[in-house]
Motif scaffolding. Structure first.
Motif, PDB file in Angstrom:
ATOM      1  N   ASP A   7       1.361  17.330  -8.329  1.00  0.00           N
ATOM      2  CA  ASP A   7       2.542  16.660  -8.870  1.00  0.00           C
ATOM      3  C   ASP A   7       3.380  17.511  -9.359  1.00  0.00           C
ATOM      4  O   ASP A   7       4.728  16.243  -8.645  1.00  0.00           O
ATOM      5  N   SER A  56       0.894  -1.169  -0.255  1.00  0.00           N
ATOM      6  CA  SER A  56      -0.342   0.196   0.021  1.00  0.00           C
ATOM      7  C   SER A  56       0.334   0.944  -0.217  1.00  0.00           C
ATOM      8  O   SER A  56       2.263   0.841   0.576  1.00  0.00           O
ATOM      9  N   GLN A  57       0.516   2.754  -0.345  1.00  0.00           N
ATOM     10  CA  GLN A  57       0.812   3.464  -0.280  1.00  0.00           C
ATOM     11  C   GLN A  57       1.102   3.708   0.933  1.00  0.00           C
ATOM     12  O   GLN A  57       2.673   4.394   0.927  1.00  0.00           O
ATOM     13  N   VAL A  58       1.004   3.710   1.841  1.00  0.00           N
ATOM     14  CA  VAL A  58       0.460   3.559   3.454  1.00  0.00           C
ATOM     15  C   VAL A  58       2.494   3.020   4.055  1.00  0.00           C
ATOM     16  O   VAL A  58       3.562   3.911   3.940  1.00  0.00           O
ATOM     17  N   GLU A  72       3.933   2.067   1.682  1.00  0.00           N
ATOM     18  CA  GLU A  72       5.598   2.610   0.992  1.00  0.00           C
ATOM     19  C   GLU A  72       6.088   3.789   1.259  1.00  0.00           C
ATOM     20  O   GLU A  72       7.843   4.089   0.978  1.00  0.00           O
ATOM     21  N   ARG A  73       5.335   4.304   2.147  1.00  0.00           N
ATOM     22  CA  ARG A  73       5.623   5.772   2.333  1.00  0.00           C
ATOM     23  C   ARG A  73       6.593   5.460   3.539  1.00  0.00           C
ATOM     24  O   ARG A  73       7.687   6.439   4.136  1.00  0.00           O
ATOM     25  N   PHE A  81       5.243  13.562   0.548  1.00  0.00           N
ATOM     26  CA  PHE A  81       4.391  12.543   0.319  1.00  0.00           C
ATOM     27  C   PHE A  81       2.999  13.648   0.245  1.00  0.00           C
ATOM     28  O   PHE A  81       1.546  13.024   0.293  1.00  0.00           O
ATOM     29  N   TYR A  82       2.813  14.496   0.872  1.00  0.00           N
ATOM     30  CA  TYR A  82       1.455  15.170   1.608  1.00  0.00           C
ATOM     31  C   TYR A  82       1.296  16.155   0.876  1.00  0.00           C
ATOM     32  O   TYR A  82       0.158  17.208   0.827  1.00  0.00           O
TER      33      TYR A  82
END
Length: 333
Positions: A156, A83-85, A87-88, A151-152
């Motif tokens: 883009d 998931s993106q979370v 990965e971050r 990330f936040y």
């Protein structure tokens, strides 16, 4: 074999190697602690968490966390990714871990080499280097905040801009580390060269400082290679180059562990040599009688007979039997 398969295999291998390294280092610390307890007076026994041990442990653990995260990312691709979370989190751990590894390396190298630096550098430069090393974390750690900020952001374009800034900030940190490492390397080489010339006249050079200089020079050379690889990664953004830099840092951590092992062996050699000289001067029976009589109430030996405080010769004066308690002993600890 694809590049992804190679990357995953290397990550798994390095995770295993780092785990073995951490376990072996922990066992070594425990065993050396037991040896220390049997050879040092109660007033001079050290805890496990010395400056050297903490910095080296930080370096090993940081690299281990990096490899675990990289393994999760690479292996999970075959199962749909993470998931993106997650990965971050892994990316943040990677950046923070590498920065902590650099800080651990710089502090460990500086602490070990301090006696050499004081001999090879000008006093003003030595003092300035001290403050640079102590303030390095304040310079390095903001790189983590810059990366997390990417990330936040909603745009883009802004995310890409901040990401690029984090790469260049990381490269700048590496350059600072590189300059410090060059100072260490030059000092090690100057010390080795000076003592090689000095050996032609006398053999009074401290073996502990020579060990530090040799291992330190090897670690510094490898750090130059790792830093160059990392800077090239920042320009090309090739994951294999990033992993190569991490692997070189792992080899550096092994070299520094070997340094600690050699210094521990040098400490034991000194203690055995001092013990033998004391027995020759006093005789085994008299020495045993004195030690039996001079046991302190807490169970430790009298500081007068402690190996690290020197020994009195037969005339009652501190003569050739006295082991030098100088910066080398601080290095060994």
């Amino acid at each position: 074999m694809s590049a992804l398969s190679i990357y995953s295999s290397v990550c798994i291998a390095m995770t295993t190697a780092a785990s073995v390294h951490l376990t072996g280092f922990a066992v070594f610390l425990i065993c050396s602690k037991e040896t220390q307890a049997s050879t040092r007076s109660a007033s001079r026994r050290l805890g496990l968490m010395t400056t050297f041990n903490v910095n080296l442990t930080v370096m090993i653990v940081s690299l281990l966390l990096i490899y675990v995260g990289e393994t999760i990312l690479s292996v999970s691709i075959d199962y749909g990714g993470v998931s993106q979370v997650i990965e971050r989190v892994i990316v943040t751990v990677r950046i923070a871990g590498f920065i902590c590894a650099q800080i651990g390396y710089i502090n460990y190298s500086y602490s070990r080499a301090q006696g050499i630096l004081e001999q090879t550098l000008l006093p003003a430069l030595s003092v300035g280097l001290y403050y640079v090393v102590k303030t390095a974390p304040l310079l390095f750690l903001p790189a983590v905040l810059v990366r997390v900020a990417s990330f936040y952001v909603k745009s883009d374009y802004d995310a890409t801009l901040i990401y690029s800034a984090s790469l260049w900030y990381g490269a700048a940190n590496t350059v600072v580390s590189l300059l410090l490492d060059i100072v260490f390397l030059v000092s090690f080489l100057l010390f080795l060269r000076a003592n090689k010339l000095h050996e032609k006249v006398t053999s009074t050079c401290d073996d502990s400082l020579l060990i530090v200089a040799r291992y330190g020079a090897a670690g510094s050379f490898l750090f130059l290679s790792a830093a160059g690889t990392l800077v090239y990664y920042c320009l090309s953004v090739t994951p294999l180059l990033r992993l190569a830099a991490f692997c070189q840092f792992s080899v550096i951590s092994v070299i520094l562990t070997g340094l600690k092992w050699r210094l521990h062996g040098e400490q034991i050699r000194r203690q055995i040599s001092a013990e033998a000289r004391l027995k020759d001067a006093l005789g085994s029976a008299q020495l045993r009688c004195i030690r039996t009589r001079d046991v302190s109430p807490r169970g430790g030996r009298s500081p007068k007979l402690g190996l690290e405080w020197g020994f009195a010769d037969a005339s009652g004066t501190m003569g050739s039997l006295e082991p030098t308690k100088d910066v080398a002993m601080e290095i060994i600890e």
